[in-house]
Enzyme design. Sequence first.
Site, short mmCIF file in Angstrom:
data_model
loop_
_atom_site.label_atom_id
_atom_site.label_comp_id
_atom_site.label_asym_id
_atom_site.label_seq_id
_atom_site.Cartn_x
_atom_site.Cartn_y
_atom_site.Cartn_z
N TRP A 42 0.83 -1.21 0.00
CA TRP A 42 0.00 0.00 0.00
C TRP A 42 0.86 1.25 0.00
O TRP A 42 0.56 2.22 -0.71
CB TRP A 42 -0.98 -0.01 1.17
CG TRP A 42 -1.95 -1.15 1.09
CD1 TRP A 42 -2.04 -2.19 1.95
CD2 TRP A 42 -2.94 -1.38 0.07
NE1 TRP A 42 -3.03 -3.06 1.53
CE2 TRP A 42 -3.60 -2.59 0.39
CE3 TRP A 42 -3.33 -0.69 -1.09
CZ2 TRP A 42 -4.62 -3.12 -0.40
CZ3 TRP A 42 -4.35 -1.22 -1.87
CH2 TRP A 42 -4.98 -2.42 -1.53
N ASP A 57 -1.68 6.62 6.42
CA ASP A 57 -2.72 5.73 5.93
C ASP A 57 -2.99 4.72 7.04
O ASP A 57 -2.17 3.85 7.31
CB ASP A 57 -2.22 5.02 4.66
CG ASP A 57 -3.19 3.94 4.16
OD1 ASP A 57 -4.24 3.74 4.79
OD2 ASP A 57 -2.87 3.31 3.12
N LYS A 64 -12.22 -1.89 6.68
CA LYS A 64 -11.45 -2.86 7.45
C LYS A 64 -11.83 -2.80 8.93
O LYS A 64 -12.31 -3.77 9.47
CB LYS A 64 -9.96 -2.65 7.23
CG LYS A 64 -9.57 -3.29 5.90
CD LYS A 64 -8.41 -2.70 5.23
CE LYS A 64 -8.24 -3.35 3.86
NZ LYS A 64 -7.59 -2.44 2.92
C1 LIG Z 1 -7.04 -1.92 1.91
C2 LIG Z 1 -6.01 -0.86 2.05
C3 LIG Z 1 -5.92 0.21 1.13
C4 LIG Z 1 -6.83 0.32 -0.07
O1 LIG Z 1 -8.07 0.70 0.33
P1 LIG Z 1 -9.28 0.98 -0.70
O2 LIG Z 1 -10.29 1.54 0.24
O3 LIG Z 1 -9.65 -0.33 -1.31
O4 LIG Z 1 -8.81 1.96 -1.69
C5 LIG Z 1 -4.97 1.16 1.36
N1 LIG Z 1 -4.15 1.11 2.41
C6 LIG Z 1 -4.19 0.11 3.31
C7 LIG Z 1 -3.24 0.09 4.46
C8 LIG Z 1 -5.12 -0.90 3.15
O5 LIG Z 1 -5.17 -1.92 4.03
#
Ligand SMILES: *Cc1c(COP(=O)(O)O)cnc(C)c1O
Length: 359
Positions: A101, A171, A195
């Site tokens: 990511w 993030d 998540k």
């Molecule tokens: C799943 C994830 C993403 C991507 O997320 P989307 O909402 O599908 O764009 C980005 N960063 C991390 C750390 C993730 O676990």
Amino acid sequence: MEKRIYNFSAGPAVLPEEVLLEAQKDFYSYKGQGLSVMEMSHRSKTYDNIIKEAEADLRKLLDIGDNYSVLFLQGGATLQFSMVPLNIMQSKADYIVTGSWSKKAVKEAKRVGTVNIAASTESENFIRIPKQEELKLDPEASYVHFTSNNTIFGTQFHNEPEVGNVPLVCDTSSDMLHKKIDINKYALIYAGAQKNMGPSGSTLVIVRKDLLERSSDDLHTYLNYKIHAEKESLYNTPPTFSVYIMGLVFKWLLNMGGLDKMYERNLAKANVLYDYMDSTDGFYKGTAAKEDRSLMNVTFRLPNEDLEKKLIAEATEKGFIGLKGHRSVGGLRASIYNAFPSKGVDDLVEFMKDFKAKN
Ligand SMILES: *Cc1c(COP(=O)(O)O)cnc(C)c1O
């Protein structure tokens, strides 16, 4: 009631049962108003209360001050890989690369300006988090970006990197709200909801208001944080149902006793699984460096791939789903987010003991 299975999926992921039942109760007719949240105008008084209450509860959970804006956007964390640099990169930024990511975030930032890789553990297949002394930080950088929890590799920052006066951007898609963090250490946090916070469709952005001054009027309107902040996430139609469910999750967290309580629970849950794995003489072998192990995504391997396949098949039959590791790394992964019940971890360990004895 129908039986629920144990869902170890990395995302979209398990939601609290209490939240699902509450939403079910109000699904057909929200609070007796004769329509569901999905059918409601985002400009209605009722919906305004829903989104305002969600924001207020989030502010309570994290002690977010008035000097921050809270935005509910769309496009996932993925759109934030672009929106962050488009809005706040002045010419260059530092990125700490700890997984797939982070790499994707770098890819988009490079389209906007100069990216300095402050550290990367890619040559070690991302099994660990870089140490503070390994970071090559530029004091002139517009910001430092890091990924707090590496969903795919099962590693997690247990403390924020120290970056001096440079704005810290994170993030937090896969560990948002798993513990109380000091929001004042951050200039900007973003996270896809699906998540640890709610269903897919909504992306949370918490941004310190002074940073909004960096957003250029030349930006396309939807991409501009300043507009979303001014319009309180109602510039266009927000992901109404997803925000509603997130709001219920925030209330659930408050009812559980807040984020310190949730963290205790998460630590206990993860320790049950890691302690058991560590007691098996390498039959179940954790893939992440011990001190950097994630409390959210527990990644591990078995002695060979045939056994891994066998375990996944038998587990699925027994009602433990989503244990297959990300396709890019293989192995197994048990995602045990806030909403994942402790009993599910205990039952998984019992299952793993049984599987080991038979194999
Ligand atoms: C799943 C994830 C993403 C991507 O997320 P989307 O909402 O599908 O764009 C980005 N960063 C991390 C750390 C993730 O676990």
